[in-house]
Design a protein around this motif. Sequence first.
Motif, PDB file in Angstrom:
ATOM      1  N   GLN A 144      10.538   3.786  -5.036  1.00  0.00           N
ATOM      2  CA  GLN A 144      11.134   2.458  -5.490  1.00  0.00           C
ATOM      3  C   GLN A 144      11.941   1.644  -4.540  1.00  0.00           C
ATOM      4  OE1 GLN A 144      10.826   1.220  -8.629  1.00  0.00           O
ATOM      5  NE2 GLN A 144      11.625  -0.559  -7.726  1.00  0.00           N
ATOM      6  N   CYS A 145      12.752   2.598  -3.733  1.00  0.00           N
ATOM      7  CA  CYS A 145      13.451   1.945  -2.549  1.00  0.00           C
ATOM      8  C   CYS A 145      12.358   1.353  -1.520  1.00  0.00           C
ATOM      9  CB  CYS A 145      14.417   3.298  -1.644  1.00  0.00           C
ATOM     10  SG  CYS A 145      15.258   2.639  -0.615  1.00  0.00           S
ATOM     11  N   MET A 146      11.361   2.154  -1.146  1.00  0.00           N
ATOM     12  CA  MET A 146      10.624   1.356  -0.292  1.00  0.00           C
ATOM     13  C   MET A 146       9.886  -0.078  -0.610  1.00  0.00           C
ATOM     14  SD  MET A 146      10.086   3.465   2.669  1.00  0.00           S
ATOM     15  CE  MET A 146       8.389   3.020   3.194  1.00  0.00           C
ATOM     16  N   SER A 178       3.429   6.142   1.913  1.00  0.00           N
ATOM     17  CA  SER A 178       4.134   7.437   1.446  1.00  0.00           C
ATOM     18  C   SER A 178       3.825   8.408   2.438  1.00  0.00           C
ATOM     19  CB  SER A 178       3.544   7.803   0.095  1.00  0.00           C
ATOM     20  OG  SER A 178       2.193   8.030  -0.049  1.00  0.00           O
ATOM     21  N   ARG A 179       2.633   8.464   3.021  1.00  0.00           N
ATOM     22  CA  ARG A 179       2.200   9.436   4.151  1.00  0.00           C
ATOM     23  C   ARG A 179       2.951   8.962   5.538  1.00  0.00           C
ATOM     24  NH1 ARG A 179      -2.424   8.433   1.489  1.00  0.00           N
ATOM     25  NH2 ARG A 179      -3.210   7.264   3.129  1.00  0.00           N
ATOM     26  N   PRO A 233       0.715  -1.322  -0.040  1.00  0.00           N
ATOM     27  CA  PRO A 233      -0.019   0.154  -0.064  1.00  0.00           C
ATOM     28  C   PRO A 233       0.831   1.214  -0.025  1.00  0.00           C
ATOM     29  CG  PRO A 233       0.211  -0.718   2.158  1.00  0.00           C
ATOM     30  CD  PRO A 233       0.970  -1.601   1.360  1.00  0.00           C
ATOM     31  N   TYR A 234       1.753   1.540  -1.027  1.00  0.00           N
ATOM     32  CA  TYR A 234       2.479   2.656  -1.045  1.00  0.00           C
ATOM     33  C   TYR A 234       1.664   3.802  -1.007  1.00  0.00           C
ATOM     34  CZ  TYR A 234       6.009   6.053  -1.972  1.00  0.00           C
ATOM     35  OH  TYR A 234       6.863   7.271  -1.885  1.00  0.00           O
ATOM     36  N   ALA A 274      11.933  15.967  -5.283  1.00  0.00           N
ATOM     37  CA  ALA A 274      12.317  15.552  -6.636  1.00  0.00           C
ATOM     38  C   ALA A 274      13.084  14.285  -6.524  1.00  0.00           C
ATOM     39  CB  ALA A 274      13.751  16.591  -6.881  1.00  0.00           C
ATOM     40  N   LEU A 275      13.253  13.676  -5.262  1.00  0.00           N
ATOM     41  CA  LEU A 275      13.438  12.344  -5.260  1.00  0.00           C
ATOM     42  C   LEU A 275      12.225  11.346  -4.920  1.00  0.00           C
ATOM     43  CD1 LEU A 275      16.765  12.941  -3.114  1.00  0.00           C
ATOM     44  CD2 LEU A 275      16.749  12.470  -5.653  1.00  0.00           C
TER      45      LEU A 275
END
Length: 279
Positions: free
Chosen positions: A216-218, A172-173, A166-167, A209-210
């Motif tokens: 992708q890393c997660m 992400s949050r 669940p990104y 910006a990253l």
Amino acid sequence: RDNGEWAKRKLEFLEQYGPVALKATRSKLSRVYVDLFAGPGINQPPPPQEPFAGSPLRALSLRSSSGEKFTDAYFINKDPLDHAALDARVSVAIENGDSRVSRGRVHVWRGDANERVTEILDAVHPKSYVFVFADPANPSQLPWRTIELLKSHRAHESMDLYTLFPYGMALSRMASYNADATEINAPALNAFYGDESWRSCMDFRKSGALSREFAQCMLDVYLAKLRSQWEYADVACEVRIGNRGLYKMLFATKAAAGRKIAQWATQKMVASPTQISLL
């Protein structure tokens, strides 16, 4: 379950992969479908779109080109209303001849999937084929310890895992640009990943910006952990609304045949009109 048309995307992989996997595992002692967060059985998109069957009812109806089917099914819901609704709909499916699994071998259980998963594994012979569908509503519902249990408890020889990452929905949050906010969510992230390995991605959180590199890393960190258990793990599909990614569905297996079938199923989905319209 309130869901948009986009929810059909994750179910498409099940319908592509399932029949071929059932045929490939026809020599197994039994073929068992496990749905850890089964839901009420029907998905309801916003009107005027029509409701559509969820994973439990679809799994019951699956069969291979040569007639193989799941011999057993286990559905778990913690919510009492979801449990009652699914139990009723499963009964109707069986009565109407829409289930290829007999009533006595369909188990609709109420409870916390993380607590009841060992009961299921105890009931399934280690030489059976097991397909586990894990579709939690949020990361806290599926801690890493449950993923480990699936592989360690009774050491089932043939088990595939299809699970939600669940990104866009949550991770992400939870891993925020704000360090203090991230620390508040750290225990939940630790539980989901099983350790603090997700912190290796936080260098990418220094700048918007990253954001792609961070996402992708997660994902890569979680896939690496899955591969430590299953040998093969990769993205089966991505569910999006417009340009917004909601979540990815991951597939894990230790069987070479399972890997080939999964790659074939993913390619079939990429080529489908459903995917084109979603993107």
